[in-house]
Write an enzyme that holds these catalytic residues in place. Structure first.
Site, short mmCIF file in Angstrom:
data_model
loop_
_atom_site.label_atom_id
_atom_site.label_comp_id
_atom_site.label_asym_id
_atom_site.label_seq_id
_atom_site.Cartn_x
_atom_site.Cartn_y
_atom_site.Cartn_z
N PHE A 133 0.85 -1.19 0.00
CA PHE A 133 0.00 0.00 0.00
C PHE A 133 0.89 1.25 0.00
O PHE A 133 1.82 1.34 0.80
CB PHE A 133 -0.89 -0.03 1.25
CG PHE A 133 -2.02 0.94 1.22
CD1 PHE A 133 -3.24 0.58 0.68
CD2 PHE A 133 -1.87 2.22 1.72
CE1 PHE A 133 -4.31 1.48 0.66
CE2 PHE A 133 -2.92 3.12 1.70
CZ PHE A 133 -4.14 2.75 1.17
N ASP A 202 1.85 -4.93 8.55
CA ASP A 202 0.64 -4.13 8.45
C ASP A 202 -0.54 -5.08 8.30
O ASP A 202 -0.60 -5.87 7.34
CB ASP A 202 0.73 -3.17 7.26
CG ASP A 202 -0.39 -2.14 7.27
OD1 ASP A 202 -1.49 -2.48 7.77
OD2 ASP A 202 -0.17 -1.02 6.78
N TYR A 227 -11.03 1.07 10.47
CA TYR A 227 -12.26 1.35 9.70
C TYR A 227 -12.55 0.33 8.61
O TYR A 227 -13.54 0.45 7.92
CB TYR A 227 -12.22 2.76 9.10
CG TYR A 227 -10.97 3.11 8.29
CD1 TYR A 227 -10.82 2.67 6.99
CD2 TYR A 227 -9.98 3.90 8.85
CE1 TYR A 227 -9.68 2.98 6.27
CE2 TYR A 227 -8.83 4.22 8.13
CZ TYR A 227 -8.69 3.76 6.84
OH TYR A 227 -7.56 4.07 6.14
N LYS A 228 -11.69 -0.67 8.45
CA LYS A 228 -11.93 -1.69 7.41
C LYS A 228 -12.74 -2.83 8.03
O LYS A 228 -13.90 -2.66 8.36
CB LYS A 228 -10.59 -2.12 6.82
CG LYS A 228 -9.96 -0.98 6.00
CD LYS A 228 -8.56 -1.26 5.54
CE LYS A 228 -8.05 -0.05 4.74
NZ LYS A 228 -6.60 -0.08 4.56
N ARG A 387 -12.11 -4.95 -7.21
CA ARG A 387 -11.85 -5.56 -5.91
C ARG A 387 -13.16 -5.82 -5.18
O ARG A 387 -14.01 -4.94 -5.11
CB ARG A 387 -11.00 -4.56 -5.12
CG ARG A 387 -10.05 -5.14 -4.14
CD ARG A 387 -9.11 -4.05 -3.67
NE ARG A 387 -9.78 -2.93 -3.04
CZ ARG A 387 -9.32 -2.28 -1.97
NH1 ARG A 387 -8.20 -2.66 -1.39
NH2 ARG A 387 -9.97 -1.26 -1.46
C1 LIG Z 1 -5.97 1.09 4.31
C2 LIG Z 1 -4.51 0.98 4.52
C3 LIG Z 1 -3.79 2.01 5.12
C4 LIG Z 1 -4.49 3.28 5.52
O1 LIG Z 1 -3.70 4.16 6.21
P1 LIG Z 1 -4.34 5.43 6.90
O2 LIG Z 1 -3.27 6.02 7.68
O3 LIG Z 1 -5.52 4.96 7.69
O4 LIG Z 1 -4.84 6.33 5.81
C5 LIG Z 1 -2.42 1.83 5.31
N1 LIG Z 1 -1.81 0.69 4.93
C6 LIG Z 1 -2.48 -0.31 4.34
C7 LIG Z 1 -1.77 -1.55 3.95
C8 LIG Z 1 -3.84 -0.20 4.10
O5 LIG Z 1 -4.51 -1.17 3.50
#
Ligand SMILES: *Cc1c(COP(=O)(O)O)cnc(C)c1O
Length: 428
Positions: A133, A202, A227-228, A387
């Site tokens: 990401f 992560d 939030y996921k 997705r």
């Molecule tokens: C969704 C996601 C993020 C989101 O980071 P925020 O700081 O909440 O914007 C970070 N890393 C991964 C791998 C994600 O899937």
């Protein structure tokens, strides 16, 4: 062959016999929508609106500042962290919910670099995956600049080879946000540790989606998203875990007063709290933490029904069913399933690559009430992706069948070619 393809009736029978079916009642699912984007923003739990309203009107509105003590606001990051810890194989007291994933990643990555600098100063490289990401890569890039390290990006197949003696940290996202491919955390961590490399995981697409055993896998650091799959609401606080063998060795760089051993002594010098508490920075968003707390309660309800193991079984059946239906019913439409077929390598989403029209097809599906999302490719090795996330707490088997049916209709009719579906929104 075609007689083996499950029908809508078959899927309805699966739903009737689904031991986790009752969990759906914990959520507000809008009428006429099949929501396959819980991997990006989880749905609203039924309990959340009233609980947050109570926090606003009573705890804030009436009790005001007393609520830091009387409503437990000050302890909320740890209390919520403990609920998350149960889902990821952490012990009680080892997780705090705070800040964002990006910020928590900065903290743990900096701490890992401090440890590396002390134990093995010749190690100057962070290894990660090119398709990680982007925010993870940006944070790592910034830290490398600050500390004189180098960020080395490799493809998933190249990770083992990249783990050489000069590598300090391996930073991976456990389940890839684009492809839904999952790493074997224990095996990869073992490879890294042989070379004295620290692992940062992560769990944005893992926590609440797949069983995670941080201690069993001997991980060093982990962060993840609220939030996921944890259904904490837009911008919910994230979480951070550090193995107890590392927590007290160094300060994390955002050493604010909430991470102080005695914040209300207001001393001019910093004295870090023991344990994970020092990974807090400053005042936390209590209303958002309250909402996240409600999101986690659905997982507590799942514990009596088999917990993460049962959720995982259902998730694999859902994603497997989706892939089976796509293969059987959409083989003429140029989709390539990029999510691994092998269950041990699969998260809780399925990604379809298509050379043309991926964005428009997602828009046409959304117009029909099937919400997935689009992730842009790089024009090369990584293609554009549609997705679809399958959240076993509230997605059913008939939902999967109906979503594929809608996708068939979008493709057979060619309606995705309509100009209105090509208009790009700011957020995809
Ligand atoms: C969704 C996601 C993020 C989101 O980071 P925020 O700081 O909440 O914007 C970070 N890393 C991964 C791998 C994600 O899937």
């Amino acid at each position: 062959m075609s007689s083996l393809v499950p029908s809508l009736q078959d899927c309805e029978v699966l739903d009737l016999n689904d031991p986790l079916r009752s969990l759906r009642q914990h959520f507000e699912l809008p009428q006429g929508v099949i929501y396959l984007d819980g991997n990006s923003l989880g749905v609203l739990p039924r309990a959340t609106a009233a609980r947050v309203a109570q926090a606003v009107t009573h705890e804030w509105g009436h009790d005001l500042i007393k609520s830091w003590n009387t409503a437990g606001w000050f302890k909320l990051p740890q209390q919520v962290g403990d609920k998350i810890g149960r889902l990821i194989g952490a012990q009680q007291g080892e997780v705090v919910a705070a800040d964002s994933t990006s910020i928590n990643l900065y903290k743990v990555l900096a701490a890992a670099l401090n440890i590396a600098a002390a134990d093995a100063p010749h190690k100057k490289i962070i290894v990660s995956e090119r398709s990680n990401f982007p925010t993870d890569l940006y944070i790592a890039e910034a830290l490398c600049k600050e500390r004189g390290f180098t960020l080395q990006l490799v493809e998933a197949e190249g990770i083992a080879e990249a783990l050489q003696d000069d590598v300090a940290v391996l930073m991976l996202t456990h389940v890839n946000y684009r492809t839904g491919a999952m790493h074997d955390m224990a095996a990869v961590s073992a490879l890294a540790h042989v070379r004295g490399i620290l692992t940062v995981w992560d769990l944005a697409h893992s926590a609440g989606a797949v069983p995670v055993d941080l201690h069993g896998a001997k991980a060093d650091f982990a962060v993840g998203c609220g939030y996921k799959y944890l259904n904490g609401g837009p911008g919910a606080p994230a979480f951070v875990w550090v193995h107890p063998r590392h927590t007290d060795r160094f300060w994390q760089p955002l050493a604010g007063w909430w991470g102080h051993a005695a914040p209300f002594e207001f001393t001019p010098d910093y004295r870090p709290a023991k344990g994970i508490a020092r990974y807090q920075c400053g005042t936390q968003p209590i209303l958002s933490l309250t909402a996240l707390d409600c999101g986690l309660d659905a997982f507590l309800a799942a514990e009596s029904l088999g917990g993460m193991a049962a959720l995982r079984r259902k998730s694999l059946t859902l994603t497997g069913l989706f892939m089976q239906l796509v293969r059987a019913r959409l083989h003429a439409h140029g989709f390539d399933i990029v999510t691994p077929n092998q269950e041990s390598l699969r998260g809780s989403q399925v990604s379809l690559a298509r050379a043309e029209g991926a964005y428009a097809i997602v828009q046409a599906l959304i117009a029909r009430g099937v919400i997935g999302d689009f992730r842009a490719g790089d024009g090369g090795q990584h293609p554009d992706i549609l997705r679809f996330g399958f959240t076993p707490l509230y997605i059913g088997y008939a939902d999967v069948w109906l979503a594929v049916e809608q996708l068939c209709q979008v493709m057979d009719s060619g309606e995705w070619r309509e100009a209105r579906f090509a208009l790009k929104n700011e957020v995809t």
